[in-house]
Write an enzyme that holds these catalytic residues in place. Sequence first.
Site, PDB file in Angstrom:
ATOM      1  N   ASP A   8       0.811  -1.229   0.000  1.00  0.00           N
ATOM      2  CA  ASP A   8       0.000   0.000   0.000  1.00  0.00           C
ATOM      3  C   ASP A   8       0.840   1.273   0.000  1.00  0.00           C
ATOM      4  OD1 ASP A   8      -2.240  -1.638   0.117  1.00  0.00           O
ATOM      5  OD2 ASP A   8      -2.302  -1.586   2.298  1.00  0.00           O
ATOM      6  N   LYS A  44       1.953   2.040  -5.092  1.00  0.00           N
ATOM      7  CA  LYS A  44       2.522   1.469  -6.323  1.00  0.00           C
ATOM      8  C   LYS A  44       1.623   1.709  -7.534  1.00  0.00           C
ATOM      9  CE  LYS A  44       2.505  -2.500  -4.298  1.00  0.00           C
ATOM     10  NZ  LYS A  44       2.143  -2.088  -2.932  1.00  0.00           N
ATOM     11  N   GLY A  64      -4.509  -4.230  -3.836  1.00  0.00           N
ATOM     12  CA  GLY A  64      -5.502  -3.199  -4.114  1.00  0.00           C
ATOM     13  C   GLY A  64      -4.726  -1.949  -4.460  1.00  0.00           C
ATOM     14  N   HIS A  65      -4.668  -1.623  -5.745  1.00  0.00           N
ATOM     15  CA  HIS A  65      -3.859  -0.494  -6.197  1.00  0.00           C
ATOM     16  C   HIS A  65      -4.788   0.629  -6.650  1.00  0.00           C
ATOM     17  CE1 HIS A  65      -0.262  -3.389  -7.098  1.00  0.00           C
ATOM     18  NE2 HIS A  65      -0.667  -3.416  -5.853  1.00  0.00           N
ATOM     19  N   THR A  66      -4.672   1.786  -6.008  1.00  0.00           N
ATOM     20  CA  THR A  66      -5.581   2.894  -6.291  1.00  0.00           C
ATOM     21  C   THR A  66      -4.979   3.841  -7.317  1.00  0.00           C
ATOM     22  OG1 THR A  66      -6.051   2.753  -3.942  1.00  0.00           O
ATOM     23  CG2 THR A  66      -7.055   4.594  -5.134  1.00  0.00           C
ATOM     24  N   THR A  82      -5.982 -11.632   3.567  1.00  0.00           N
ATOM     25  CA  THR A  82      -7.139 -10.989   2.932  1.00  0.00           C
ATOM     26  C   THR A  82      -8.257 -12.016   2.689  1.00  0.00           C
ATOM     27  OG1 THR A  82      -6.210 -11.379   0.738  1.00  0.00           O
ATOM     28  CG2 THR A  82      -5.673  -9.266   1.785  1.00  0.00           C
ATOM     29  N   GLN A 124       2.079  -6.059  -3.247  1.00  0.00           N
ATOM     30  CA  GLN A 124       2.527  -6.157  -1.848  1.00  0.00           C
ATOM     31  C   GLN A 124       3.852  -5.394  -1.676  1.00  0.00           C
ATOM     32  OE1 GLN A 124       1.494  -9.507  -3.355  1.00  0.00           O
ATOM     33  NE2 GLN A 124      -0.471  -8.607  -2.904  1.00  0.00           N
ATOM     34  N   THR A 126       2.945 -12.529   2.765  1.00  0.00           N
ATOM     35  CA  THR A 126       2.093 -13.129   1.750  1.00  0.00           C
ATOM     36  C   THR A 126       2.814 -14.355   1.196  1.00  0.00           C
ATOM     37  OG1 THR A 126       0.677 -12.659  -0.164  1.00  0.00           O
ATOM     38  CG2 THR A 126       2.908 -11.683  -0.192  1.00  0.00           C
ATOM     39  N   ARG A 157     -10.074  -2.762   6.246  1.00  0.00           N
ATOM     40  CA  ARG A 157      -9.543  -2.756   7.621  1.00  0.00           C
ATOM     41  C   ARG A 157      -8.721  -1.483   7.866  1.00  0.00           C
ATOM     42  NH1 ARG A 157      -6.340  -8.406   7.718  1.00  0.00           N
ATOM     43  NH2 ARG A 157      -5.949  -7.767   5.574  1.00  0.00           N
ATOM     44  N   GLY A 196      -0.142  14.125  -3.454  1.00  0.00           N
ATOM     45  CA  GLY A 196      -1.592  13.931  -3.506  1.00  0.00           C
ATOM     46  C   GLY A 196      -1.885  12.715  -4.348  1.00  0.00           C
TER      47      GLY A 196
HETATM   48  P1  GDP Z   1      -0.659   0.352  -3.531  1.00  0.00           P
HETATM   49  O1  GDP Z   1      -1.301  -0.895  -3.066  1.00  0.00           O
HETATM   50  O2  GDP Z   1       0.804   0.380  -3.272  1.00  0.00           O
HETATM   51  O3  GDP Z   1      -0.980   0.683  -4.961  1.00  0.00           O
HETATM   52  O4  GDP Z   1      -1.297   1.524  -2.640  1.00  0.00           O
HETATM   53  P2  GDP Z   1      -2.844   1.723  -2.265  1.00  0.00           P
HETATM   54  O5  GDP Z   1      -3.565   2.221  -3.446  1.00  0.00           O
HETATM   55  O6  GDP Z   1      -3.372   0.515  -1.602  1.00  0.00           O
HETATM   56  O7  GDP Z   1      -2.741   2.818  -1.119  1.00  0.00           O
HETATM   57  C1  GDP Z   1      -2.160   4.059  -1.358  1.00  0.00           C
HETATM   58  C2  GDP Z   1      -3.217   5.135  -1.036  1.00  0.00           C
HETATM   59  O8  GDP Z   1      -2.597   6.407  -0.991  1.00  0.00           O
HETATM   60  C3  GDP Z   1      -4.288   5.259  -2.117  1.00  0.00           C
HETATM   61  O9  GDP Z   1      -5.504   5.593  -1.511  1.00  0.00           O
HETATM   62  C4  GDP Z   1      -3.770   6.394  -2.993  1.00  0.00           C
HETATM   63  O10 GDP Z   1      -4.803   7.075  -3.675  1.00  0.00           O
HETATM   64  C5  GDP Z   1      -3.163   7.278  -1.948  1.00  0.00           C
HETATM   65  N1  GDP Z   1      -2.042   8.123  -2.395  1.00  0.00           N
HETATM   66  C6  GDP Z   1      -1.000   7.799  -3.212  1.00  0.00           C
HETATM   67  N2  GDP Z   1      -0.124   8.803  -3.273  1.00  0.00           N
HETATM   68  C7  GDP Z   1      -0.610   9.770  -2.464  1.00  0.00           C
HETATM   69  C8  GDP Z   1      -0.122  11.046  -2.057  1.00  0.00           C
HETATM   70  O11 GDP Z   1       0.949  11.504  -2.446  1.00  0.00           O
HETATM   71  N3  GDP Z   1      -0.892  11.757  -1.178  1.00  0.00           N
HETATM   72  C9  GDP Z   1      -2.079  11.292  -0.703  1.00  0.00           C
HETATM   73  N4  GDP Z   1      -2.749  12.052   0.147  1.00  0.00           N
HETATM   74  N5  GDP Z   1      -2.561  10.096  -1.054  1.00  0.00           N
HETATM   75  C10 GDP Z   1      -1.834   9.348  -1.921  1.00  0.00           C
HETATM   76  P1  IMO Z   2      -0.847  -4.166  -2.257  1.00  0.00           P
HETATM   77  O1  IMO Z   2      -0.379  -4.714  -3.584  1.00  0.00           O
HETATM   78  C1  IMO Z   2      -1.014  -4.584   2.067  1.00  0.00           C
HETATM   79  C2  IMO Z   2      -1.125  -8.656   3.640  1.00  0.00           C
HETATM   80  C3  IMO Z   2      -2.390  -9.093   4.348  1.00  0.00           C
HETATM   81  C4  IMO Z   2      -1.803 -10.058   5.356  1.00  0.00           C
HETATM   82  C5  IMO Z   2      -0.680 -10.737   4.574  1.00  0.00           C
HETATM   83  C6  IMO Z   2      -1.072 -12.076   3.963  1.00  0.00           C
HETATM   84  O2  IMO Z   2      -2.105  -3.407  -2.328  1.00  0.00           O
HETATM   85  O3  IMO Z   2       0.261  -3.419  -1.594  1.00  0.00           O
HETATM   86  P2  IMO Z   2      -2.590 -12.769   1.899  1.00  0.00           P
HETATM   87  O4  IMO Z   2      -4.053 -12.511   1.622  1.00  0.00           O
HETATM   88  O5  IMO Z   2      -1.685 -12.213   0.854  1.00  0.00           O
HETATM   89  O6  IMO Z   2      -2.301 -14.186   2.208  1.00  0.00           O
HETATM   90  O7  IMO Z   2      -2.308 -11.954   3.267  1.00  0.00           O
HETATM   91  O8  IMO Z   2      -0.330  -9.833   3.547  1.00  0.00           O
HETATM   92  N1  IMO Z   2      -1.311  -8.149   2.272  1.00  0.00           N
HETATM   93  C7  IMO Z   2      -1.238  -6.849   1.943  1.00  0.00           C
HETATM   94  N2  IMO Z   2      -1.074  -5.764   2.726  1.00  0.00           N
HETATM   95  N3  IMO Z   2      -1.086  -4.446   0.727  1.00  0.00           N
HETATM   96  C8  IMO Z   2      -1.231  -5.535  -0.065  1.00  0.00           C
HETATM   97  O9  IMO Z   2      -1.195  -5.478  -1.395  1.00  0.00           O
HETATM   98  C9  IMO Z   2      -1.357  -6.809   0.539  1.00  0.00           C
HETATM   99  N4  IMO Z   2      -1.534  -8.060   0.073  1.00  0.00           N
HETATM  100  C10 IMO Z   2      -1.495  -8.874   1.150  1.00  0.00           C
HETATM  101  O10 IMO Z   2      -3.052  -8.020   4.966  1.00  0.00           O
HETATM  102  O11 IMO Z   2      -1.206  -9.353   6.410  1.00  0.00           O
HETATM  103 MG    MG Z   3      -2.834  -1.556  -1.824  1.00  0.00          MG
END
Ligand code: GDP
Ligand code: IMO
Ligand code: MG
Length: 429
Positions: free
Chosen positions: A13, A16, A40-42, A128, A223, A238, A302, A414
Amino acid sequence: MTAVAVVGSQWGDEGKGKNTDFLSKDASFAVRSNGGNNAGHTIDIDGQEFKMRLIPSGIFAAGKGAVIGNGVVINPEVMFGELANLEKSGIDTSKLRISNRAHIILPYHILQDKYQEEAKGDKKIGTTQNGIGPCYMDKASRIGIRVCDLLEKDTFEEKLRANLKVKNELFTKVYGKPALKFEDIFDQYYEYGQKMKKYVTDTSVLINDALDHNEKVLFEGAQGTMLDIDEGTYPYVTSSNTISGGICSGIGMGANRLNTVIGVCKAYTTRVGEGPFPTELLDEVGDRIRETAHEYGTVTGRPRRVGWFDSVALRHAKRVSGINGLSLNLLDVFSGFDTIKIATAYELDGKKIDYYPASLKELYRCKPVYEELPAWNEDITQVKNYEDLPENAKKFLHRVSELVGVPLVTVSVGPDREQTIVLKNPWEL
Ligand code: GDP
Ligand code: IMO
Ligand code: MG
């Protein structure tokens, strides 16, 4: 450089998705090579938010297509749901390509994940519950069902019958749960395979050919390093290799093809699920970061655990993935804070250490050694150039880069694609 990887350098998270989308505009292909819909990539494009779980985040911008490599585990139901959502938003999904060697997540994997977690009680991993671990277990046990198996009716039938026999023994005898019926799975999943067919190819050939022709390829990690099955905080990890080496095996290419590895990090740290987290903040500062940055899981909703930036973890990530450029996200979160802390080392049993202990017991005894830096008051969400950042923000960035030993390539202020400050072009590192 033609092969650039974006990998998580903390516990996932890190942002990426945003970095991948940003870099994909210059790439022919964007590739996922590990994990599944645990990711979960936003991505925020002009105020519209997309949450990607299986489809590569580069589908929006990469010129020739988005690729799901052999190292990914695919839940077809989730994948088709995601495709339908993208199509509803007018995104062209015809250029998706799926490896014929990727493994399929079946309903018994999801149940097994849940039953295993229940049985572990307070020792649970906090997965997850998407069946990721059990699918990789079957892959390693050599009973997995791959995309190419799903396409051959007789092979799929034979493998599914054999697997259900074993799974039903486990479910009924060990977990005391009901058995699954062959008929309830077979037709539906065979149908998924037929729907998937038009996307299926040997993606290793596709990507190696592209690289042979000097086309740019962006690899999107899922991850993060600390969740890597070998290099992370095992067993709270994971079930795949999330480090850069996992990309080579997860697409089928030589290690010498990867030119640049961008480590993505936040200005602080988050973790979802159980396991050690040395810089975790269990106070109002942690709550403030969580609420300011909306730190709630993309997949499970969560609340994410929050902590200070940990340079010990980052140096570990740098070493195991060969990170040569750093993308730091969410810098905007610290506007209005008095101070920011960075862990520079750990103290273990009274001794300062600079490595990541393998033993969980040791890791739980580690106390971070902090350095404190002043924050800033200015809203930085509209800043476009590094020079225009507040002096204290620049000092923080400089110190992070110095402690990790890697130059910064981008800084994000942002969630939107446009809220990205470029210090060095990752394609030219
Ligand atoms: P990923 O799994 O590595 O792709 O990351 P996630 O999408 O799960 O979580 C990153 C969160 O931070 C998302 O809600 C993005 O929209 C948000 N985000 C990314 N870069 C920034 C930033 O520079 N500032 C803020 N406020 N939010 C950001
Ligand atoms: P992104 O790509 C954050 C965590 C789970 C748990 C552990 C094992 O969005 O960064 P799993 O379902 O993979 O067997 O769970 O890994 N986990 C993540 N935490 N971002 C993720 O993916 C994750 N993918 C798995 O919360 O602790
Ligand atoms: Mg994520």
